[in-house]
Design an enzyme around this catalytic site. Structure first.
Site, PDB file in Angstrom:
ATOM      1  N   CYS A 186      -5.203  27.756   2.652  1.00  0.00           N
ATOM      2  CA  CYS A 186      -4.418  28.756   4.575  1.00  0.00           C
ATOM      3  C   CYS A 186      -2.735  28.405   3.771  1.00  0.00           C
ATOM      4  CB  CYS A 186      -4.773  27.950   5.774  1.00  0.00           C
ATOM      5  SG  CYS A 186      -4.380  29.017   6.918  1.00  0.00           S
ATOM      6  N   LEU A 195      10.457  10.091  -5.270  1.00  0.00           N
ATOM      7  CA  LEU A 195      10.122  10.873  -4.461  1.00  0.00           C
ATOM      8  C   LEU A 195      10.743  11.148  -2.939  1.00  0.00           C
ATOM      9  CD1 LEU A 195       6.640   8.209  -4.188  1.00  0.00           C
ATOM     10  CD2 LEU A 195       6.509  10.527  -4.822  1.00  0.00           C
ATOM     11  N   TYR A 227      -0.518  10.638  12.875  1.00  0.00           N
ATOM     12  CA  TYR A 227      -1.393  11.240  11.829  1.00  0.00           C
ATOM     13  C   TYR A 227      -1.624  10.037  10.259  1.00  0.00           C
ATOM     14  CZ  TYR A 227      -2.313  13.428   7.175  1.00  0.00           C
ATOM     15  OH  TYR A 227      -2.382  13.202   5.775  1.00  0.00           O
ATOM     16  N   GLU A 246      -0.453   8.742   1.967  1.00  0.00           N
ATOM     17  CA  GLU A 246      -0.131   8.623   3.296  1.00  0.00           C
ATOM     18  C   GLU A 246       0.984   8.800   3.100  1.00  0.00           C
ATOM     19  OE1 GLU A 246      -1.899  10.710   4.101  1.00  0.00           O
ATOM     20  OE2 GLU A 246      -3.929  11.129   4.075  1.00  0.00           O
ATOM     21  N   THR A 250      17.381  16.895   5.352  1.00  0.00           N
ATOM     22  CA  THR A 250      16.292  17.317   6.493  1.00  0.00           C
ATOM     23  C   THR A 250      17.498  17.908   7.552  1.00  0.00           C
ATOM     24  OG1 THR A 250      13.838  15.653   6.263  1.00  0.00           O
ATOM     25  CG2 THR A 250      15.405  17.097   8.181  1.00  0.00           C
ATOM     26  N   CYS A 305     -11.224  31.141   2.116  1.00  0.00           N
ATOM     27  CA  CYS A 305     -11.678  30.477   3.028  1.00  0.00           C
ATOM     28  C   CYS A 305     -12.912  30.756   3.172  1.00  0.00           C
ATOM     29  CB  CYS A 305     -10.593  31.128   4.269  1.00  0.00           C
ATOM     30  SG  CYS A 305     -10.527  30.158   5.706  1.00  0.00           S
ATOM     31  N   ASP A 326      -1.790  17.009  10.584  1.00  0.00           N
ATOM     32  CA  ASP A 326      -0.210  17.166   9.948  1.00  0.00           C
ATOM     33  C   ASP A 326      -0.225  18.546  10.133  1.00  0.00           C
ATOM     34  OD1 ASP A 326      -2.304  18.352   8.329  1.00  0.00           O
ATOM     35  OD2 ASP A 326      -1.372  17.001   6.171  1.00  0.00           O
TER      36      ASP A 326
END
Length: 346
Positions: free
Chosen positions: A198, A86, A126, A43, A294, A209, A144
């Site tokens: 989705c 990563l 999360y 995760e 970011t 779906c 998430d």
């Protein structure tokens, strides 16, 4: 149980979603062995990173650090090398801090309750929900971006899904409809639906779906327009100078500051645009590069420097090709200069 305020589409979702997941779930290593440690590491790796990019890193990571004890004891430079590629290296540091908390505060065993997991370094709602539900069978949601997108489209909810109050309401609604006997599968199925069907960017594959018969967004013809997003602030642009300093088949590396962007990682020496090279030598242009973080974008100009001698500023070091490959985690921000660096290492 669903309440009076539960969107009807969510109440209808569990059965067809779990049937679809049973037939279409990807075979992923952390799903084969969903121990708390495996789920937790996966995760953290998957945050802001595609599954395809994580798979090989996860395999190498588990080969070298197969237990929470091994992760807690790993030297930081080695951890950063294992994480290289990563990005968002603060995740790796939080991973290790959390592992040390597990060793020191929980006797080496991950806690199974959401509230206790939430106390671990770098663990938000999360991640705590994912570990609690997948590894321990606790009926708590894991919300998430994929899940928020699915819920927004399924219920034709035009609110800003990034809003904390909206996220909390979505989590509450999902908890109300979550099958108590399969909470981990339900959470993973929602994530999988967002990852495979989705899709983001206005391109949902509605014909495939399992919720197509009752999806309010599809029925209203607005699924591709959801979720609504607040306008993003423009990224700050920083122009930087990078020096590829070579001497006898080695390159100069230095460690970045302990705080801030790419904290404590090794780099080719870099600084603000126009920063003068502190090592004497013949300087030639070595290309330009761009890297987007970011909140900031680096626009870099690199120079190759043939150093006149072995002297380097304090804290810098010389590293050859094998040493760089084995020991030093160089951020992907410097990847545009990999070819120029390789030529200097020849």
């Amino acid at each position: 149980m669903p309440g009076a305020n539960t969107p009807p589409q969510l109440a209808l979702l569990p059965a067809p979603l779990l049937a679809w997941y049973g037939a279409n779930a990807r075979d992923l290593p952390w799903r084969r062995e969903p121990t708390p440690y495996h789920v937790f590491v996966s995760e953290l790796m998957l945050q802001q990173t595609r599954v395809a990019a994580v798979l090989e890193h996860y395999r190498r990571f588990m080969e070298e650090l197969p237990t929470v004890r091994a992760l807690a004891a790993c030297p930081e430079d080695r951890l950063m090398k294992l994480w290289q590629g990563l990005g968002y290296y603060s995740r790796a540091r939080n991973l290790q801090k959390a592992a040390r908390q597990v060793m020191e505060e929980f006797g080496g065993e991950f806690p199974g309750e959401f509230a206790a997991l939430r106390t671990l370094s770098g663990v938000g709602d999360y991640t705590a929900g994912a570990v609690a539900s997948i590894a321990f069978g606790r009926a708590v949601p894991a919300v998430d971006g994929n899940v928020l997108r699915v819920v927004s489209r399924l219920t034709a909810d035009c609110r800003d899904m990034a809003s904390p109050p909206v996220r909390r309401q979505v989590a509450g609604a999902l908890e109300a409809v979550m099958p108590r006997d399969r909470p981990g599968d339900f959470n993973q199925a929602l994530m999988e639906l967002g990852a495979l069907i989705c899709l983001p960017g206005g391109a949902p594959l509605c014909g495939q779906c399992p919720a197509r018969a009752f999806c309010a967004g599809r029925q209203a013809g607005i699924a591709g327009e959801l979720p609504e997003k607040a306008p993003k602030k423009p990224r700050r642009v920083e122009r930087r100078t990078v020096y590829l300093i070579a001497w006898k088949g080695k390159l100069a590396l230095r460690r970045r500051p302990e705080k801030g962007l790419l904290a404590n990682l090794w780099e080719y020496p870099s600084g603000p645009a126009g920063w003068p090279c502190p090592v004497a030598g013949n300087i030639q242009p070595a290309g330009e590069g761009r890297h987007v973080f970011t909140h900031v974008e680096w626009r870099m100009e690199a120079f190759a420097v043939e150093a006149q001698g072995a002297a380097l500023p304090p804290g810098w070091l010389w590293a050859g090709r094998e040493e760089i490959a084995r020991d030093y985690a160089l951020p992907s921000a410097f990847r545009p200069f990999a070819q120029a660096a390789e030529a200097l290492l020849a």
